[in-house]
Design an enzyme around this catalytic site. Sequence first.
Site, PDB file in Angstrom:
ATOM      1  N   GLU A   1       0.815  -1.212   0.000  1.00 10.39           N
ATOM      2  CA  GLU A   1       0.000   0.000   0.000  1.00 10.39           C
ATOM      3  C   GLU A   1       0.850   1.264   0.000  1.00 10.39           C
ATOM      4  OE1 GLU A   1      -0.624  -2.629   1.801  1.00 10.39           O
ATOM      5  OE2 GLU A   1      -2.497  -3.212   0.829  1.00 10.39           O
TER       6      GLU A   1
ATOM      7  N   HIS B   1     -11.804  -5.625   8.266  1.00 10.88           N
ATOM      8  CA  HIS B   1     -12.517  -5.397   7.020  1.00 10.88           C
ATOM      9  C   HIS B   1     -13.697  -4.479   7.263  1.00 10.88           C
ATOM     10  CE1 HIS B   1     -10.244  -9.061   6.208  1.00 10.88           C
ATOM     11  NE2 HIS B   1     -10.325  -8.770   4.936  1.00 10.88           N
TER      12      HIS B   1
END
Lengths: 365, 437
Positions: A100, A170
């Site tokens: 990322e 999540h």
Amino acid sequence: MATSAAQRFGRRLASSVPRRRFSSSAAAAAATGGSAVQRTQNPSLNLCSAINQALHIALDTDPRSYVFGEDVSFGGVFRCTVGLADRFGKGRVFNTPLCEQGIVGFGIGLAAMGNRAVAEIQFADYIFPAFDQIVNEAAKFRYRSGNQFNCGGLTIRAPYGAVGHGGHYHSQSPEAFFCHVPGIKVVIPRSPSQAKGLLLSCIRDPNPIVFFEPKWLYRLAVEEVPEHDYTLPLSEAEVIREGTDITLVGWGAQLSVMEEACLDAENDGISCELIDLKTLLPWDKETVEASVRKTGRLLISHEAPVTGGFGAEISASIVERCFLRLQAPVARICGLDTPFPLVFEPFYLPTKNKILDAIKSTVNY
Amino acid sequence: MSAASLSSAINAIRSSSFAHDRSALASNASHPSSSAFLGSTARLRFNPISSSAGRPRSSAAVAAVAASNVVKEKQPKSSVSGSNLLITKEEGLELYEDMVLGRAFEDMCAQMYYRGKMFGFVHLYNGQEAVSTGFIKLLKQEDSVVSTYRDHVHALSKGVPARQVMSELFGKETGCCRGQGGSMHMFSKEHNLIGGFAFIGEGIPIATGAAFTSKYKREVLKEEGCDHVTVAFFGDGTCNNGQFFECLNMAQLWKLPIIFVVENNLWAIGMSHLRATSDPQIWKKGPAFGMPGVHVDGMDVLKVREVAKEAVGRARRGEGPTLVECETYRFRGHSLADPDELREPAEKAKYAARDPIAALKKYIIESKLASEAELKAIDKKIDEVVEDAVEFADASPQPPRSQLLENVFADPKGFGIGPDGRYRCEDPNFTAGTAKV
């Protein structure tokens, strides 16, 4: 419950006209034709399809725009990037390795050289390795180069928020971290037609933007979405339900929960005004202030933990501006101060009943 | 011979999986770099791949292995004839039982998921059992294991009872984390399983810290016999992540007793390893940092075990870290929500034919270590264990709602004591969202 509310909510949106505008954006709104007021038959799309459409249009209209991230090539784990690689080629729509920090940093570099980079972070929970690049590089690029360079072409898309079974990693809502950074914008849509217009605005905005997409609504929210290329103005909040007793402010998927609470409150004779902030940074203080001046009460709701959440900023700003007008303390109905739980998700989230209780106690203060 | 067929299959696997790199492999074979890094003392005692005598050394596949500064020692004693087997009967049955437990447990997870008994994101380990069994069965209870989100089988191999793992998956109070972690977060203090991590690469620095502790205890605190090692498992996608490289550097710099095990199953959700990595041969990243890098066939539990013995031995002796790349394959999709459309059926079939459990079973029977009946008895026993685990999990209670607020901070209820002398989280308004904390 969330399903029907989201659907009802989405359909209602199609016929409501935003009431407040800045004079500077009135022209822009007229140009878009008041996106919400479309009487012709538009196809019904869900959120991921609307975002997909927006990306198709963005790549179509600018030959130097790119979409990249983990697994975007085959369509993405949420199918938001379906068809892009086939249509625009692997040179413009490509997978990155699992890094990322590298993805966002690389996007900043692309944007600094004048390209439009749409970086996807697969889940907002994974954005933290990139946090350094966003805060220290993207937000400060124009500032510290004296406007010689800027990374305005960078848009970072990330699905955020509870999804029912996501667990710790999540389901997080990290918008508050980014709202503390001058130099970037934070935008959160509430429905498919909003998402398409806002995303196109974000991609074309000359500032780096973090665009959080409520993943719960990817499939659940279905709405008629105009097929043409349209943008919605940033930094303008929208009053999506008018009322006189209390102002409710929220964004993203939480709005559908708040709308249910408003309907229940109406049965008890409380008239609620519901505002979608849309852009969290820089946020539209004037709209919220005008609404609170009318109602005298404010309630803010978001999924992120209450301490240090963005509701705190809204509360502090409104109290500064409307202190004498307020008839009750500003209420914040938010997630608890714990990591996002797995099995306890229904107890953690700010549910309709919690909001309803707070509406009543605020009105009866 | 079964040993030869097990090990010779490596050729086929490697040549097809690294098809794009055939030329690279060939050039590596002819010019293995032999310069020793300054200060590195990494040595492997044997070439783990060519454990079958008689296979030509010059084949590209064989030579493309091991560290640049590895001295290619003599062949190991085990040969194809079977007269000098790699494992004893007890070891063989232990390995078999462990792998069957992993497989049966994961299959049961899939069933339970589709029946709605467990939820969330579940990632199954079918096909990769050889890696978990091959490494973890060599560890002691005090050794630590750090895993990824695909951690059910690592937990089972490390000794966490199947009942506790299944309860955790069901979100029940009797789970190993009392239902708070779920599928991706298996922890066990008793068995030194330092988690399940949903985020790729996050576990590797933590494993590095655990390894440092063990070395510190031995060398500074002078605790006798503290030779605990740490094994960190992670996947091929993680090897492109910054945290991985940072930890390789730190581990070699401080000569930590850690083994980095890459479970290279060639796919990161839908991204092929070959298309995401500039040099797909992950083992090469070890020598770049000064530690040995080994590539091993991860579908062959005996191969993995041999390499693991060496790597664990190195770590226990204080010689530092090792990077082991296990080429393996997951038979199912990335998670139970993954439709798994991207992988070629031919590739899946090829690896399915190399099922590690079937291969070990064949080896055991052909080497006359045990009879088919004994193996079948183990199968049956494992089925009962898994059934029992499901029943136990079903019957277990859900955690109490108050557990939501526990363990946020160190004091057991989190958030401390309020001015009224009660735990703040016991204020009824706390969960209503209007409490002041």
